[in-house]
Design a protein around this motif. Structure first.
Motif, PDB file in Angstrom:
ATOM      1  N   GLN A 184       1.149  -0.757   0.412  1.00 41.73           N
ATOM      2  CA  GLN A 184       0.317   0.161   0.305  1.00 41.73           C
ATOM      3  C   GLN A 184       0.775   1.331  -0.038  1.00 41.73           C
ATOM      4  N   THR A 185       2.010   1.491   0.942  1.00 42.44           N
ATOM      5  CA  THR A 185       3.170   2.270   0.840  1.00 42.44           C
ATOM      6  C   THR A 185       3.704   2.926  -1.155  1.00 42.44           C
ATOM      7  N   LYS A 186       3.746   1.694  -1.456  1.00 39.59           N
ATOM      8  CA  LYS A 186       4.209   2.360  -2.489  1.00 39.59           C
ATOM      9  C   LYS A 186       3.814   2.153  -3.843  1.00 39.59           C
ATOM     10  N   ILE A 187       2.563   2.439  -3.791  1.00 40.11           N
ATOM     11  CA  ILE A 187       1.408   2.088  -4.634  1.00 40.11           C
ATOM     12  C   ILE A 187       0.858   3.796  -4.569  1.00 40.11           C
ATOM     13  N   GLU A 188       0.895   4.493  -5.705  1.00 35.69           N
ATOM     14  CA  GLU A 188       0.686   5.429  -6.523  1.00 35.69           C
ATOM     15  C   GLU A 188      -0.788   5.610  -6.752  1.00 35.69           C
ATOM     16  N   ASP A 189      -0.665   4.955  -7.059  1.00 30.91           N
ATOM     17  CA  ASP A 189      -2.258   4.723  -7.973  1.00 30.91           C
ATOM     18  C   ASP A 189      -3.218   4.960  -7.405  1.00 30.91           C
ATOM     19  N   ASP A 190      -4.335   5.464  -6.980  1.00 30.46           N
ATOM     20  CA  ASP A 190      -5.538   5.488  -6.218  1.00 30.46           C
ATOM     21  C   ASP A 190      -5.765   4.484  -6.436  1.00 30.46           C
ATOM     22  N   GLU A 191      -6.805   4.234  -7.575  1.00 28.93           N
ATOM     23  CA  GLU A 191      -7.308   3.280  -7.913  1.00 28.93           C
ATOM     24  C   GLU A 191      -6.280   1.535  -6.813  1.00 28.93           C
ATOM     25  N   ALA A 192      -5.791   1.396  -7.800  1.00 28.34           N
ATOM     26  CA  ALA A 192      -5.088   0.356  -7.287  1.00 28.34           C
ATOM     27  C   ALA A 192      -4.379   0.114  -5.904  1.00 28.34           C
ATOM     28  N   ARG A 193      -4.582   2.074  -4.914  1.00 29.19           N
ATOM     29  CA  ARG A 193      -4.879   2.240  -3.775  1.00 29.19           C
ATOM     30  C   ARG A 193      -6.669   1.462  -2.577  1.00 29.19           C
ATOM     31  N   LYS A 194      -6.892   1.798  -3.662  1.00 34.64           N
ATOM     32  CA  LYS A 194      -8.354   1.480  -3.234  1.00 34.64           C
ATOM     33  C   LYS A 194      -8.621  -0.275  -2.907  1.00 34.64           C
ATOM     34  N   ARG A 195      -8.466  -0.566  -4.173  1.00 37.37           N
ATOM     35  CA  ARG A 195      -8.478  -2.361  -4.042  1.00 37.37           C
ATOM     36  C   ARG A 195      -7.228  -2.730  -2.908  1.00 37.37           C
ATOM     37  N   ILE A 196      -6.627  -1.940  -2.647  1.00 39.03           N
ATOM     38  CA  ILE A 196      -5.499  -2.642  -1.772  1.00 39.03           C
ATOM     39  C   ILE A 196      -5.884  -2.676  -0.040  1.00 39.03           C
ATOM     40  N   VAL A 197      -6.788  -0.989   0.044  1.00 36.56           N
ATOM     41  CA  VAL A 197      -7.427  -1.066   0.775  1.00 36.56           C
ATOM     42  C   VAL A 197      -8.514  -2.293   0.935  1.00 36.56           C
ATOM     43  N   GLU A 198      -9.128  -2.291  -0.029  1.00 41.25           N
ATOM     44  CA  GLU A 198     -10.140  -2.847   0.020  1.00 41.25           C
ATOM     45  C   GLU A 198      -9.678  -5.252   0.147  1.00 41.25           C
ATOM     46  N   GLU A 199      -8.937  -4.865  -0.288  1.00 40.56           N
ATOM     47  CA  GLU A 199      -8.095  -5.963   0.409  1.00 40.56           C
ATOM     48  C   GLU A 199      -7.932  -6.306   2.342  1.00 40.56           C
ATOM     49  N   ILE A 200      -6.973  -5.467   2.591  1.00 36.62           N
ATOM     50  CA  ILE A 200      -6.441  -5.327   4.010  1.00 36.62           C
ATOM     51  C   ILE A 200      -7.995  -4.911   4.645  1.00 36.62           C
ATOM     52  N   ASP A 201      -8.825  -4.581   4.291  1.00 36.57           N
ATOM     53  CA  ASP A 201     -10.268  -4.456   5.349  1.00 36.57           C
ATOM     54  C   ASP A 201     -10.560  -6.882   4.948  1.00 36.57           C
TER      55      ASP A 201
END
Ligand code: FAD
Ligand code: NAI
Length: 490
Positions: A413-430
């Motif tokens: 998550q800390t490495k990703i800059e793209d908003d869409e990709a970060r959103k997907r990672i946040v969802e996966e973290i949840d």
């Protein structure tokens, strides 16, 4: 013979052949991989064998497949190592039958390698004694103490999780002569030694020209300890005398005497008064002398020194003494406990929490006789604890994997800059956090199935939980170890 019968016979024979071949040659196993997390199990007794049998190694692979590609699955799979000075499981309830020769030693053991060979993933078995545990660096030092040693006989084994299942050893209270002159009833070698000594006593008594006094001494068997071990052994000795010796040595059989010595006011203190009375009256009928409130003070090569209830000292001449005076913690257990002086203060064994985790330590579990719980140190408790831990380890594996997945996702998550990709990672973290919340570690719950002790003369006493001691007296029949055994409840 009809066609259908023939087909049935062929099918039956084929299935039988397939099953026996699969038992003998279980096929390839998933390889042992030292890069994976390691569970080290110390012991091959009731606790560890039950754990090994129930541990679903396939589950670990299934759990592995749940991993996201950001994790290294190999790192989170587990390998298991079993360390024990003997490479077999011993069925202790039948040990007294081996001691009197009614069962062969081979019939009460099962090879540990047979059990591990049938697991999906290879399990490493090391015939060695655990000498010490280093809970800081998470290693166990093991030594091969067998008569034949190779160039290497000591090794340090790293663990992620350690299961202490080393049982207990015989408690002699430092009483002089016990270690040197008495037989024990704990290991297979003890039973074999006792059988040899017992038969030697009888043959020596049969030697021509033996004085009457010497014959009486040689044929006097003293059992020390009125706990279940001492009671069952006395009962077996009596049966052997009645069933076999009377026809083999008719001139000596009537001279054989069995004495049971117990320091407490009664035998079997863990059973109800009615069952104690029943045992004592059965022993009386069987001509087994019970000496209660009598303490063994010394064991000599041909006698036993007793402190009588009135505190006077008496010396009983005898041919054999069997020591069944109870158990104490092994050195490896005591040394480990000494490393946690705040938490490990119970002299009976390792103090554990409700999940069988050693208090004060990280990643160490204790099951069976080496632990101090509110339950009696029995096979029943040890095997239930082993089966529970097998289920727990699967849950822990799941939890560990999810934790690692979470860690990897958070780094990503800390490495990703793209908003869409970060959103997907946040969802996966949840989603991972939600999965973690679902992995429940339930505390150990012991289900008591009752206590049973064989008391000889084809009788056994049983203390069953549903009887509550109020149901009066029952006599039932059932088969136990090829015998029709009469059972008495209170
Ligand atoms: P154990 O079964 O004793 O196993 C301990 C294991 O650890 C062994 O494999 C041993 O070789 C190994 N070990 C020892 N030292 C080390 C070391 N340093 N490093 C690595 N491994 C080590 N209970 C019942 O419930 N019902 C019965 O009818 C009954 N009958 C019994 C009859 C007899 C004669 C005896 C002696 C006991 C009986 N018990 C019975 C009690 C029962 O056997 C124990 O409670 C049970 O064995 C405890 O299981 P455990 O796994 O803790 O220890
Ligand atoms: P134990 O601790 O139950 O009994 C030992 C007995 O020896 C005690 O009663 C003690 O007072 C006596 N003793 C000790 N020193 C003595 C001395 N110097 N002189 C005279 N008497 C002395 O030990 P045991 O019988 O080996 O049992 C150990 C465990 O194994 C128990 O928890 C028991 O429940 C379990 N077990 C269960 C069996 C069953 O369920 N059928 C059979 C055998 C063991």
């Amino acid at each position: 013979m009809g066609r259908t019968t023939l087909i049935g016979l062929f099918a039956g024979a084929g299935t039988f052949y397939y099953i026996t071949q699969r038992e003998r040659y279980p096929g390839s196993q998933l390889p042992f991989d030292e890069t994976k997390k390691t569970v080290v199990i110390l012991g091959s007794g009731w606790g560890s064998t039950s754990l090994l049998k129930a541990l679903d190694t396939t589950e670990y692979n299934v759990v592995c497949q749940l991993f996201s590609l950001t994790c290294n699955p190999a790192k989170h799979l587990w390998t298991q190592v079993v360390v024990s000075p003997k490479n077999f499981f011993l069925f202790t309830p039948l040990l007294p039958s081996v001691a009197v020769g009614t069962l062969s030693p081979r019939s009460i053991i099962q090879s540990t390698r047979y059990i591990t060979r049938h697991k999906t993933r290879g399990v490493s078995v090391i015939e060695a004694e655990a000498q010490s545990v280093d809970p800081v660096n998470k290693t166990v030092t093991v030594t091969d103490n067998s008569p034949i040693k190779g160039a290497t006989s000591t090794k340090k084994i790293p663990y992620d999780y350690l299961v202490m299942a080393v049982g207990a050893e015989v408690q002699t209270f430092g009483i002089p002569g016990v270690q040197e002159h008495a037989c024990f009833m704990k290991e297979l070698a003890d039973a074999e030694r006792m059988q040899k000594q017992f038969m030697d006593c009888i043959e020596t008594a049969a030697f021509p020209g033996q004085s009457e006094e010497e014959v009486q001494r040689l044929l006097h068997m003293v059992v020390v300890g009125g706990g279940p071990t001492g009671i069952e052994l006395s009962g077996e000795l009596h049966d052997f005398l009645e069933d076999d010796l009377k026809s083999w040595y008719p001139e000596l059989a009537s001279k054989i005497k069995i004495t049971l010595v117990e320091a407490l006011p009664s035998v079997l203190p863990m059973f109800s008064k009615q069952l104690i009375d029943y045992t004592e009256s059965t022993f009386k009928e069987s001509k087994i002398d019970i000496m209660t409130k009598t303490m063994v003070k010394e064991v000599k090569p041909d006698s036993v020194v007793l402190q009588m209830p009135d505190k006077s000292i008496q010396e009983l001449p005898c041919g054999m003494v069997v020591w069944a005076g109870g158990n104490k913690g092994r050195k490896v257990t005591q040394d480990l406990m000494a490393k946690f002086p705040q938490e490990q203060t119970n002299r009976r064994g390792i103090v554990v929490d409700d999940y069988l985790r050693m208090k004060g330590a990280d990643g160490i579990y204790a099951i069976g006789d080496c632990s101090a719980t509110s339950y009696a140190p029995t096979a029943q408790v040890a095997s239930q604890e082993g089966a529970y831990l097998a289920r727990m380890l699967v849950q822990i594996a799941k939890k560990d994997q999810l934790e690692n997945k979470l860690e990897a996702l958070e780094i990503e998550q800390t490495k990703i800059e793209d908003d869409e990709a970060r959103k997907r990672i946040v969802e996966e973290i949840d989603a991972t956090r939600a999965q973690m919340a679902k992995v429940k570690l339930r505390p150990f719950h012991y289900s008591h199935q009752g206590s049973l002790a064989y008391i000889g003369s084809e009788k056994a006493i049983a203390d069953l939980p549903f009887m509550n001691g109020n149901v009066g007296f029952f006599v039932i029949f059932w088969t136990w170890s090829e015998m029709l055994t009469r059972c008495y409840f209170a």
